[in-house]
Scaffold this motif. Structure first.
Motif, PDB file in Angstrom:
ATOM      1  N   ASP A   1      42.306  43.447  57.051  1.00 42.28           N
ATOM      2  CA  ASP A   1      43.763  43.278  57.090  1.00 42.28           C
ATOM      3  C   ASP A   1      44.150  41.798  57.138  1.00 42.28           C
ATOM      4  OD1 ASP A   1      43.991  46.020  57.048  1.00 42.28           O
ATOM      5  OD2 ASP A   1      44.515  46.210  59.176  1.00 42.28           O
ATOM      6  N   ALA A   2      43.408  41.019  57.920  1.00 43.70           N
ATOM      7  CA  ALA A   2      43.689  39.580  58.013  1.00 43.70           C
ATOM      8  C   ALA A   2      43.454  38.902  56.670  1.00 43.70           C
ATOM      9  CB  ALA A   2      42.831  38.935  59.096  1.00 43.70           C
TER      10      ALA A   2
ATOM     11  N   VAL B   1      42.544  35.563  62.315  1.00 46.91           N
ATOM     12  CA  VAL B   1      41.229  36.084  62.652  1.00 46.91           C
ATOM     13  C   VAL B   1      40.218  35.054  62.173  1.00 46.91           C
ATOM     14  CG1 VAL B   1      39.584  37.956  62.274  1.00 46.91           C
ATOM     15  CG2 VAL B   1      42.026  38.463  62.487  1.00 46.91           C
TER      16      VAL B   1
ATOM     17  N   ILE C   1      37.139  46.676  64.071  1.00 46.33           N
ATOM     18  CA  ILE C   1      37.088  45.222  63.911  1.00 46.33           C
ATOM     19  C   ILE C   1      36.953  44.873  62.436  1.00 46.33           C
ATOM     20  CG2 ILE C   1      35.865  43.094  64.491  1.00 46.33           C
ATOM     21  CD1 ILE C   1      37.472  44.424  66.804  1.00 46.33           C
TER      22      ILE C   1
ATOM     23  N   ARG D   1      38.169  46.561  60.061  1.00 44.46           N
ATOM     24  CA  ARG D   1      39.508  46.802  59.522  1.00 44.46           C
ATOM     25  C   ARG D   1      40.439  45.636  59.848  1.00 44.46           C
ATOM     26  NH1 ARG D   1      40.863  51.182  62.242  1.00 44.46           N
ATOM     27  NH2 ARG D   1      39.063  52.235  61.376  1.00 44.46           N
ATOM     28  N   ILE D   2      40.331  45.090  61.059  1.00 39.79           N
ATOM     29  CA  ILE D   2      41.125  43.918  61.442  1.00 39.79           C
ATOM     30  C   ILE D   2      40.794  42.739  60.525  1.00 39.79           C
ATOM     31  CG2 ILE D   2      41.382  42.149  63.243  1.00 39.79           C
ATOM     32  CD1 ILE D   2      41.239  44.450  65.297  1.00 39.79           C
TER      33      ILE D   2
ATOM     34  N   ILE E   1      40.107  36.483  67.678  1.00 41.40           N
ATOM     35  CA  ILE E   1      41.469  36.893  67.344  1.00 41.40           C
ATOM     36  C   ILE E   1      42.425  36.014  68.139  1.00 41.40           C
ATOM     37  CG2 ILE E   1      43.111  38.806  67.332  1.00 41.40           C
ATOM     38  CD1 ILE E   1      40.575  40.653  67.264  1.00 41.40           C
TER      39      ILE E   1
ATOM     40  N   SER F   1      47.877  36.071  65.228  1.00 38.22           N
ATOM     41  CA  SER F   1      47.289  37.097  64.363  1.00 38.22           C
ATOM     42  C   SER F   1      46.284  36.542  63.363  1.00 38.22           C
ATOM     43  CB  SER F   1      48.367  37.891  63.617  1.00 38.22           C
ATOM     44  OG  SER F   1      49.180  38.560  64.534  1.00 38.22           O
TER      45      SER F   1
END
Length: 86
Positions: free
Chosen positions: A36-37, A63, A30, A32-33, A57, A61
């Motif tokens: 990335d966002a 966040v 999470i 990492r998500i 989420i 895409s």
């Protein structure tokens, strides 16, 4: 199709129809998500400087970070669905 809105704290609202997941920010995947966002400019910080307790989420895409517990957001989601079906 009705637009259903969910309060995610501090007067911030998201469209319930766009939410894919409501998760805790503690795990490495999470985090990492979120990272990335942020790199994609698709991170929305709705915590007002407080600790992130829920990560929302969306199907686009995006966040969204919220300072309220995931369970609280989920309960608002469920209550909103029940009211809209009446």
């Amino acid at each position: 199709m009705d637009i259903q809105l969910i309060n995610i704290g501090f007067g911030n609202i998201v469209s319930a129809n766009r939410v894919v997941a409501i998760v805790s920010p503690e795990s490495a995947p999470i985090k990492r998500i979120i990272s990335d966002a942020k790199d994609r400019n698709q991170l929305i910080d709705a915590t007002y400087g407080r600790r992130t307790r829920a990560v929302i989420i969306t199907d686009s895409s995006h966040v969204i970070l919220s300072a309220i517990q995931p369970e609280t957001v989920a309960n608002r989601f469920v209550v909103n669905r029940e009211h809209s079906s009446e």
